[in-house]
Design a protein around this motif. Structure first.
Motif, PDB file in Angstrom:
ATOM      1  N   GLN A 179      45.595  47.697  45.083  1.00  0.00           N
ATOM      2  CA  GLN A 179      45.719  49.131  44.920  1.00  0.00           C
ATOM      3  C   GLN A 179      46.656  49.447  43.756  1.00  0.00           C
ATOM      4  O   GLN A 179      47.396  48.581  43.301  1.00  0.00           O
ATOM      5  CB  GLN A 179      46.216  49.782  46.196  1.00  0.00           C
ATOM      6  CG  GLN A 179      47.543  49.268  46.693  1.00  0.00           C
ATOM      7  CD  GLN A 179      47.891  49.844  48.050  1.00  0.00           C
ATOM      8  OE1 GLN A 179      47.186  50.700  48.558  1.00  0.00           O
ATOM      9  NE2 GLN A 179      48.969  49.389  48.630  1.00  0.00           N
ATOM     10  N   LYS A 226      42.261  52.307  38.664  1.00  0.00           N
ATOM     11  CA  LYS A 226      40.960  51.681  38.917  1.00  0.00           C
ATOM     12  C   LYS A 226      39.915  52.476  38.145  1.00  0.00           C
ATOM     13  O   LYS A 226      39.726  53.668  38.371  1.00  0.00           O
ATOM     14  CB  LYS A 226      40.636  51.668  40.408  1.00  0.00           C
ATOM     15  CG  LYS A 226      39.422  50.842  40.721  1.00  0.00           C
ATOM     16  CD  LYS A 226      39.380  50.423  42.159  1.00  0.00           C
ATOM     17  CE  LYS A 226      38.247  49.417  42.320  1.00  0.00           C
ATOM     18  NZ  LYS A 226      38.372  48.659  43.524  1.00  0.00           N
ATOM     19  N   ASN A 248      36.483  51.616  37.692  1.00  0.00           N
ATOM     20  CA  ASN A 248      35.252  51.682  38.490  1.00  0.00           C
ATOM     21  C   ASN A 248      35.355  50.642  39.601  1.00  0.00           C
ATOM     22  O   ASN A 248      36.452  50.166  39.886  1.00  0.00           O
ATOM     23  CB  ASN A 248      33.998  51.491  37.620  1.00  0.00           C
ATOM     24  CG  ASN A 248      34.010  50.181  36.855  1.00  0.00           C
ATOM     25  OD1 ASN A 248      34.535  49.187  37.331  1.00  0.00           O
ATOM     26  ND2 ASN A 248      33.416  50.172  35.676  1.00  0.00           N
ATOM     27  N   ASP A 249      34.266  50.277  40.216  1.00  0.00           N
ATOM     28  CA  ASP A 249      34.308  49.352  41.354  1.00  0.00           C
ATOM     29  C   ASP A 249      34.858  47.976  41.013  1.00  0.00           C
ATOM     30  O   ASP A 249      35.360  47.281  41.890  1.00  0.00           O
ATOM     31  CB  ASP A 249      32.909  49.177  41.954  1.00  0.00           C
ATOM     32  CG  ASP A 249      32.446  50.419  42.684  1.00  0.00           C
ATOM     33  OD1 ASP A 249      33.300  51.265  43.030  1.00  0.00           O
ATOM     34  OD2 ASP A 249      31.227  50.552  42.913  1.00  0.00           O
ATOM     35  N   HIS A 250      34.781  47.560  39.750  1.00  0.00           N
ATOM     36  CA  HIS A 250      35.135  46.187  39.405  1.00  0.00           C
ATOM     37  C   HIS A 250      36.214  46.048  38.333  1.00  0.00           C
ATOM     38  O   HIS A 250      36.640  44.930  38.057  1.00  0.00           O
ATOM     39  CB  HIS A 250      33.887  45.431  38.924  1.00  0.00           C
ATOM     40  CG  HIS A 250      32.772  45.467  39.908  1.00  0.00           C
ATOM     41  ND1 HIS A 250      32.786  44.740  41.073  1.00  0.00           N
ATOM     42  CD2 HIS A 250      31.621  46.149  39.908  1.00  0.00           C
ATOM     43  CE1 HIS A 250      31.678  44.977  41.749  1.00  0.00           C
ATOM     44  NE2 HIS A 250      30.952  45.836  41.067  1.00  0.00           N
ATOM     45  N   HIS A 251      36.640  47.123  37.699  1.00  0.00           N
ATOM     46  CA  HIS A 251      37.570  47.019  36.579  1.00  0.00           C
ATOM     47  C   HIS A 251      38.833  47.860  36.790  1.00  0.00           C
ATOM     48  O   HIS A 251      38.784  48.924  37.387  1.00  0.00           O
ATOM     49  CB  HIS A 251      36.884  47.459  35.280  1.00  0.00           C
ATOM     50  CG  HIS A 251      35.799  46.533  34.874  1.00  0.00           C
ATOM     51  ND1 HIS A 251      34.504  46.675  35.306  1.00  0.00           N
ATOM     52  CD2 HIS A 251      35.811  45.436  34.094  1.00  0.00           C
ATOM     53  CE1 HIS A 251      33.762  45.710  34.805  1.00  0.00           C
ATOM     54  NE2 HIS A 251      34.531  44.933  34.066  1.00  0.00           N
ATOM     55  N   TRP A 252      39.948  47.328  36.271  1.00  0.00           N
ATOM     56  CA  TRP A 252      41.246  47.985  36.368  1.00  0.00           C
ATOM     57  C   TRP A 252      41.853  48.162  34.985  1.00  0.00           C
ATOM     58  O   TRP A 252      41.657  47.337  34.105  1.00  0.00           O
ATOM     59  CB  TRP A 252      42.216  47.121  37.175  1.00  0.00           C
ATOM     60  CG  TRP A 252      41.990  47.164  38.644  1.00  0.00           C
ATOM     61  CD1 TRP A 252      41.174  46.355  39.372  1.00  0.00           C
ATOM     62  CD2 TRP A 252      42.600  48.055  39.570  1.00  0.00           C
ATOM     63  NE1 TRP A 252      41.243  46.686  40.706  1.00  0.00           N
ATOM     64  CE2 TRP A 252      42.117  47.725  40.851  1.00  0.00           C
ATOM     65  CE3 TRP A 252      43.519  49.096  39.448  1.00  0.00           C
ATOM     66  CZ2 TRP A 252      42.512  48.410  41.998  1.00  0.00           C
ATOM     67  CZ3 TRP A 252      43.913  49.774  40.580  1.00  0.00           C
ATOM     68  CH2 TRP A 252      43.411  49.432  41.844  1.00  0.00           C
ATOM     69  N   SER A 307      38.549  42.763  34.669  1.00  0.00           N
ATOM     70  CA  SER A 307      37.719  42.720  35.857  1.00  0.00           C
ATOM     71  C   SER A 307      38.558  42.260  37.051  1.00  0.00           C
ATOM     72  O   SER A 307      39.406  41.381  36.918  1.00  0.00           O
ATOM     73  CB  SER A 307      36.560  41.758  35.626  1.00  0.00           C
ATOM     74  OG  SER A 307      35.781  41.659  36.777  1.00  0.00           O
ATOM     75  N   GLU A 308      38.315  42.840  38.201  1.00  0.00           N
ATOM     76  CA  GLU A 308      39.088  42.518  39.405  1.00  0.00           C
ATOM     77  C   GLU A 308      38.942  41.059  39.810  1.00  0.00           C
ATOM     78  O   GLU A 308      39.878  40.468  40.340  1.00  0.00           O
ATOM     79  CB  GLU A 308      38.646  43.434  40.551  1.00  0.00           C
ATOM     80  CG  GLU A 308      39.527  43.337  41.770  1.00  0.00           C
ATOM     81  CD  GLU A 308      39.219  44.425  42.783  1.00  0.00           C
ATOM     82  OE1 GLU A 308      39.026  44.057  43.955  1.00  0.00           O
ATOM     83  OE2 GLU A 308      39.168  45.597  42.417  1.00  0.00           O
TER      84      GLU A 308
END
Length: 65
Positions: free
Chosen positions: A2, A37, A39-43, A56-57
């Protein structure tokens, strides 16, 4: 993961396309700050020198040792 967590780059994420700064931070186990964050996969990440980048996560881990 998070926003606000400290993370580091997984050493297993290093491949033949990795840049020098990416390899250096992974090998030194440098702490990185999760800023946002995207999107769903990148920070959006803050590096130790204060600059930001996007990762990428699946290349990150919360283990700092």
């Amino acid at each position: 993961m998070q926003q606000g967590d400290l993370v580091r780059i997984r050493k297993t994420a290093i491949d033949e396309y990795s840049t020098d700064w990416f390899i250096y931070l992974a090998e030194k186990k440098a702490p990185l700050l999760l800023m946002e964050k995207v999107n769903d996969h990148h920070w959006k990440i803050m590096r130790p020198d204060g600059s930001t980048c996007f990762l990428s996560e699946n290349k990150l881990t919360t283990r700092l040792y």
